[in-house]
Design a protein around this motif. Structure first.
Motif, PDB file in Angstrom:
ATOM      1  N   ALA A 259      -3.656  16.177   6.116  1.00 59.65           N
ATOM      2  CA  ALA A 259      -4.550  15.220   6.774  1.00 59.65           C
ATOM      3  C   ALA A 259      -5.821  15.019   5.961  1.00 59.65           C
ATOM      4  CB  ALA A 259      -4.860  15.678   8.185  1.00 59.65           C
ATOM      5  N   GLY A 260      -5.662  15.029   4.653  1.00 64.37           N
ATOM      6  CA  GLY A 260      -6.801  14.697   3.812  1.00 64.37           C
ATOM      7  C   GLY A 260      -7.788  15.824   3.623  1.00 64.37           C
ATOM      8  N   ARG A 278      -7.468  24.566  11.202  1.00 66.85           N
ATOM      9  CA  ARG A 278      -8.311  24.101  10.120  1.00 66.85           C
ATOM     10  C   ARG A 278      -7.804  24.714   8.823  1.00 66.85           C
ATOM     11  NH1 ARG A 278     -14.589  23.525  10.743  1.00 66.85           N
ATOM     12  NH2 ARG A 278     -14.545  21.729  12.089  1.00 66.85           N
TER      13      ARG A 278
ATOM     14  N   LEU B  24      -0.096  20.841  16.446  1.00 66.97           N
ATOM     15  CA  LEU B  24      -1.282  20.052  16.800  1.00 66.97           C
ATOM     16  C   LEU B  24      -1.560  18.913  15.818  1.00 66.97           C
ATOM     17  CD1 LEU B  24      -3.747  19.427  18.490  1.00 66.97           C
ATOM     18  CD2 LEU B  24      -4.987  21.231  17.296  1.00 66.97           C
ATOM     19  N   ILE B  25      -1.504  19.223  14.513  1.00 67.69           N
ATOM     20  CA  ILE B  25      -1.824  18.187  13.526  1.00 67.69           C
ATOM     21  C   ILE B  25      -0.819  17.039  13.617  1.00 67.69           C
ATOM     22  CG2 ILE B  25      -1.965  17.722  11.042  1.00 67.69           C
ATOM     23  CD1 ILE B  25      -3.235  20.486  10.726  1.00 67.69           C
ATOM     24  N   MET B  26       0.437  17.376  13.835  1.00 66.24           N
ATOM     25  CA  MET B  26       1.458  16.333  13.924  1.00 66.24           C
ATOM     26  C   MET B  26       1.245  15.472  15.176  1.00 66.24           C
ATOM     27  SD  MET B  26       2.910  16.855  11.166  1.00 66.24           S
ATOM     28  CE  MET B  26       4.287  15.730  11.170  1.00 66.24           C
ATOM     29  N   HIS B  29      -1.527  13.121  14.389  1.00 62.38           N
ATOM     30  CA  HIS B  29      -1.052  12.049  13.509  1.00 62.38           C
ATOM     31  C   HIS B  29      -0.366  10.961  14.329  1.00 62.38           C
ATOM     32  CE1 HIS B  29      -1.830  12.902   9.342  1.00 62.38           C
ATOM     33  NE2 HIS B  29      -1.437  14.151   9.460  1.00 62.38           N
ATOM     34  N   ARG B  56     -10.344  23.266  20.547  1.00 59.04           N
ATOM     35  CA  ARG B  56      -9.354  23.515  19.493  1.00 59.04           C
ATOM     36  C   ARG B  56      -8.947  22.181  18.857  1.00 59.04           C
ATOM     37  NH1 ARG B  56      -6.463  24.658  16.329  1.00 59.04           N
ATOM     38  NH2 ARG B  56      -4.382  25.200  17.003  1.00 59.04           N
ATOM     39  N   TYR B  58     -10.716  19.359  18.762  1.00 53.40           N
ATOM     40  CA  TYR B  58     -11.798  18.792  17.959  1.00 53.40           C
ATOM     41  C   TYR B  58     -12.096  19.622  16.726  1.00 53.40           C
ATOM     42  CZ  TYR B  58     -12.809  14.634  20.478  1.00 53.40           C
ATOM     43  OH  TYR B  58     -12.706  13.368  20.976  1.00 53.40           O
ATOM     44  N   GLU B  59     -11.809  20.898  16.795  1.00 51.96           N
ATOM     45  CA  GLU B  59     -11.973  21.763  15.625  1.00 51.96           C
ATOM     46  C   GLU B  59     -11.125  21.212  14.477  1.00 51.96           C
ATOM     47  OE1 GLU B  59     -10.104  25.564  16.091  1.00 51.96           O
ATOM     48  OE2 GLU B  59     -11.287  26.498  14.525  1.00 51.96           O
ATOM     49  N   VAL B  60      -9.903  20.824  14.816  1.00 51.82           N
ATOM     50  CA  VAL B  60      -9.002  20.288  13.802  1.00 51.82           C
ATOM     51  C   VAL B  60      -9.384  18.851  13.425  1.00 51.82           C
ATOM     52  CG1 VAL B  60      -6.624  19.522  13.452  1.00 51.82           C
ATOM     53  CG2 VAL B  60      -7.079  21.822  14.289  1.00 51.82           C
ATOM     54  N   THR B  62     -12.166  17.342  13.385  1.00 48.88           N
ATOM     55  CA  THR B  62     -13.378  17.180  12.584  1.00 48.88           C
ATOM     56  C   THR B  62     -13.250  17.806  11.204  1.00 48.88           C
ATOM     57  OG1 THR B  62     -14.261  19.142  13.664  1.00 48.88           O
ATOM     58  CG2 THR B  62     -14.972  17.023  14.531  1.00 48.88           C
ATOM     59  N   PHE B  63     -12.216  18.600  10.998  1.00 50.38           N
ATOM     60  CA  PHE B  63     -12.058  19.232   9.681  1.00 50.38           C
ATOM     61  C   PHE B  63     -11.391  18.283   8.691  1.00 50.38           C
ATOM     62  CE2 PHE B  63      -9.756  21.751   6.511  1.00 50.38           C
ATOM     63  CZ  PHE B  63     -10.752  22.607   6.069  1.00 50.38           C
ATOM     64  N   TYR B  64     -10.417  17.539   9.164  1.00 50.85           N
ATOM     65  CA  TYR B  64      -9.616  16.731   8.254  1.00 50.85           C
ATOM     66  C   TYR B  64     -10.144  15.300   8.143  1.00 50.85           C
ATOM     67  CZ  TYR B  64      -6.269  20.561   8.408  1.00 50.85           C
ATOM     68  OH  TYR B  64      -5.673  21.789   8.305  1.00 50.85           O
ATOM     69  N   ASN B  65     -10.319  14.866   6.890  1.00 49.31           N
ATOM     70  CA  ASN B  65     -10.858  13.528   6.638  1.00 49.31           C
ATOM     71  C   ASN B  65      -9.994  12.411   7.197  1.00 49.31           C
ATOM     72  OD1 ASN B  65     -13.015  14.432   5.188  1.00 49.31           O
ATOM     73  ND2 ASN B  65     -11.912  14.420   3.243  1.00 49.31           N
ATOM     74  N   TYR B  66      -8.708  12.679   7.289  1.00 51.83           N
ATOM     75  CA  TYR B  66      -7.773  11.614   7.619  1.00 51.83           C
ATOM     76  C   TYR B  66      -7.946  11.112   9.057  1.00 51.83           C
ATOM     77  CZ  TYR B  66      -3.329   9.090   7.412  1.00 51.83           C
ATOM     78  OH  TYR B  66      -2.365   8.120   7.413  1.00 51.83           O
ATOM     79  N   PHE B  67      -8.397  12.004   9.932  1.00 55.52           N
ATOM     80  CA  PHE B  67      -8.506  11.610  11.340  1.00 55.52           C
ATOM     81  C   PHE B  67      -9.785  10.827  11.600  1.00 55.52           C
ATOM     82  CE2 PHE B  67      -5.768  15.485  11.796  1.00 55.52           C
ATOM     83  CZ  PHE B  67      -4.626  14.768  12.075  1.00 55.52           C
TER      84      PHE B  67
END
Lengths: 577, 157
Positions: A259-260, A278, B24-26, B29, B56, B58-60, B62-67
């Motif tokens: 995810a970048g 993370r 979660l990430i999937m 996406h 949890r 928002y933790e993810v 805010t970490f990844y640029n893609y979202f």
């Protein structure tokens, strides 16, 4: 059946290309040749900036600057008679050797039949027949080292995981290609997905893993789609799932998207990301090969590594080991970009020199300017100056020069590129991408970047250079993961080889390349000035005034140093100092 | 924001990934693919349906640029700032877009039409410098081309 490949690098089928594609097809149909030749769109033939590029197989003729008026000629000569259309032909300097890219642009990536017809899944069949120990033995003979950057021997990595007792193990394909300026993995995933899947199944078999995971950048939608399609068809054909080839070996594969986050290329951060967390790295040991995904032994291999594996198990480790040089066997794919004439992917045997890659294959520098440096390894790598261009490419040889092999970015810089500015660019990237977990990387990076900004603005002081090296050393030694440990490499290597440029910035307040706007002064030479006024019209701040008689002058109080006037002047009347 | 079938949409996504570890990430996406960004209401709904704490999620996020957490503009203007594009003049293109649209990186124009995004390498360095507007790729872009590219899209409204 012949194949007419058409290059569509952007994957968007621009109008003129679409028209050519349609015309080709209708011409074939109108002449009753529809079953003699097939037109295929591919993402990269490897020839750029030469208009529309077409390649005809099996002859392998490449035609450049193709227009619809050439179609009849190409079809009549090449498709019907197998002869070359000399007027359009492009001769590629032949210093390349394709192993990883062996199928890219040659087979239809969405057809498993095509892959199998090109000896696909033979390596897997061999592997299943010889058993895990022999597979690792074969890999040892090949001497293959990880293509993701660090160059750890693949067989050793596999052996470490194999040696751990326990049922559940994982193999992950790292397709999180984040290095700006590199796209080898994208091309392989898009152009030859089955070769990577085959390599992964072989790896899984060797280490005793039952599950494989593709971790791919979400920014590569076509790569994701092609891998997913390939996985689906493999399940349907019994190449994935239960009892593969009747060997009793079960293997499942799924995709997880990145995810970048650049840091997720680091093994432990990647694992955290696959776990849905993370992307923070963690201290090693324990290494992922012993304790990785869900705390189970995990092998992580790069895309290019796995594409090599399927080849090695098909051709044999010994044959592969003969390619390249001692310690660095096989080939390496580089994304040759920057100020080079033919930019694109190149694959060369290890041991090819940098000069051969940039000048013989790359055709030299864009607009014939003087070359300054070659950068390898992306934000973790270093700048290599001219005197070392005859260095043969290999893991150790590049490391000795203060750079690294890295994943394969190779960027050519010319005399107009400022080494301080480009170091600032790379460091800025790492600062942006630092996950913030450990202090040396989080704080050190920002501090170094501030100093570099100061220097490029002409506010540098003498002890700044010393401070830079001090912080760099602290980052190298104390950072938690590879990102922080290598983030200072671009700065260190430029300070080592282009120290003069730093000194000119700091002491003379000048930027020799004319890139740092605050350190450059523009003026107009009245003798050369014809009074055309082009500079004044292009000045964004109206700092240039004059007329045809009095000629033009720049008001230094207003000038922002953008360089527009310098670029647009047709008479070389604008001077840059 | 009001989304009609939010609950059902989220349910489809959550069900699809149910039982898969580390999903979660999937899930996020899938949500972003559906809405173009991850609305807070959707994040709350994911939390409610999956039992995962909102923190949890928002933790993810805010970490990844893609979202993306905010609705993107109608057109997403992405300027590549990979090394090849940087060397071949991408910074000047960004400047030009800022001048024309009056937005900074990550911002959307007041009329909601254009969102300026800076991306790290689109993976087509042979075409540098590159700008994409949604799925359309513009290669070897010059500063003087920028106005035309923007105009091409404003005209379609």
């Amino acid at each position: 059946m012949k194949q007419i490949l058409m290059q569509d690098t952007s994957g968007t089928l621009k109008k003129e290309l679409r028209d050519l594609y349609v015309s080709f097809n209708s011409h074939l149909r109108d002449n009753g040749l529809a079953d003699k030749a097939q037109v295929v769109l591919v993402s990269d033939i490897g020839v750029h900036n030469k208009g529309m590029v077409v390649k005809v197989l099996p002859e392998g003729f490449i035609y450049i600057n193709v227009q619809s008026t050439h179609i009849a000629d190409i079809v009549a000569k090449t498709v019907v008679n197998g002869a070359k259309v000399d007027a359009l032909a492009y001769e590629r300097p032949n210093k390349q050797m394709r192993i990883v890219l062996r199928h890219c642009g040659i087979l239809d990536p969405e057809s498993i039949e095509d892959y199998i017809a090109h000896d696909g899944y033979q390596g897997l069949a061999n592997a299943l027949a010889m058993g895990p120990e022999k597979v690792i033995e074969e890999m040892k003979k090949s001497g293959l080292r990880g293509r993701g950057g660090a160059g750890f021997p693949t067989w050793l990595k596999w052996n470490l995981t194999r040696a751990v007792k326990g049922e559940a193990k994982y193999i992950i394909c790292n397709g999180d290609e984040g290095d700006p300026g590199a796209y080898m993995d994208r091309s392989v995933l898009e152009g030859d997905p089955h070769a990577v899947i085959e390599g992964m199944v072989i790896g899984g078999f060797a280490v005793g893993a039952r599950n494989g995971i593709f971790y791919i950048r979400a920014e590569y939608p076509l790569a994701v789609a092609r891998i997913q399609k390939a996985i689906d068809v493999c399940y349907a054909k019994g190449l994935l799932g239960k009892d593969i080839f009747g060997s009793g070996f079960d293997f499942d594969v799924e995709i997880r998207l990145g995810a970048g986050a650049f840091v997720c290329g680091e093994e432990t951060a990647l694992i955290a990301s696959v776990e849905g967390l993370r992307g923070y790295p963690r201290p090693r040991p324990p290494f992922p090969s012993v304790k990785g995904l869900w705390d189970k032994p995990t092998v992580i291999n790069n895309v290019e590594t796995l594409a090599n594996v399927s080849y090695i198990l098909f051709k044999g480790g010994e044959a592969f080991g003969k390619i390249g040089i001692e310690g660095s066997t096989g080939t390496k794919v580089f994304a040759l970009t920057g100020k080079v004439k033919n930019s694109g992917l190149v694959e060369v045997p290890m041991g090819t020199t940098l000069r051969e890659i940039v000048f013989d294959i790359g055709g030299g520098v864009f607009e014939n300017r003087a070359i300054k440096a070659i950068q390898t390894g992306g934000p973790s790598g270093g700048m290599i100056p001219q005197e070392f261009f005859d260095t043969p490419v290999g893991y150790e040889s590049l490391q000795k020069l203060g750079s690294i092999m890295g994943s394969g970015g190779m960027i050519v810089m010319d005399e107009n590129d400022c080494m301080v500015d480009i170091s600032k660019f790379y460091l800025g990237f790492c600062v942006d991408e630092s996950c913030g977990k450990c202090a040396p990387c989080r704080i050190g990076g920002v501090q170094m970047l501030e100093i570099l900004k100061k220097i490029t603005q002409g506010k540098g002081e003498l002890d700044d250079l010393e401070k830079l090296s001090e912080i760099a050393e602290a980052m190298q030694r104390a950072s938690l993961c590879g990102l922080g440990q290598t983030a200072a490499n671009p700065v260190l290597s430029t300070m080592k080889y282009f120290g003069m440029e730093y000194e000119k910035h700091v002491i003379n307040k000048k930027c020799p390349a004319g890139k740092c706007a605050s350190l450059v002064q523009y003026s107009i030479n009245k003798e050369r000035c014809t009074g055309c006024g082009l500079c004044a019209r292009n000045c964004p701040v109206n700092a240039i005034s004059g007329d045809r008689q009095t000629k033009y002058t720049i008001d230094m109080a207003k000038c922002i140093g953008c360089g527009n006037c310098y670029e647009v002047c047709k008479f070389g009347a604008v001077l840059r100092q | 924001m009001v989304v009609e079938n939010l609950q059902d949409d989220v349910k489809t996504v959550v069900d699809r990934w149910k039982g898969k570890e580390g999903n979660l990430i999937m899930v996020l996406h899938d949500i972003q693919d559906r809405y173009g960004y991850v609305p807070r209401a959707a994040a709350l709904e994911v939390s409610r349906q999956s039992g995962m704490p909102l923190a949890r999620i928002y933790e993810v996020l805010t970490f990844y640029n893609y979202f993306k957490l905010k609705a993107p503009g109608k057109f997403n203007v992405a300027v590549c700032l990979g090394t090849a594009c940087y060397l071949k003049g991408a910074p000047a293109l960004i400047e030009e877009i800022r001048d024309i649209l009056h937005v900074n990186e990550g911002e959307t124009t007041k009329d909601g039409l254009f969102h300026l995004q800076i991306v790290r390498c689109l993976g087509c360095c042979g075409l540098a410098p590159v700008i994409t507007v949604d799925q359309k790729v513009y290669s070897a872009v010059k500063k003087s081309d920028v106005m035309g590219i923007i105009a091409e899209h404003s005209k379609t409204i």
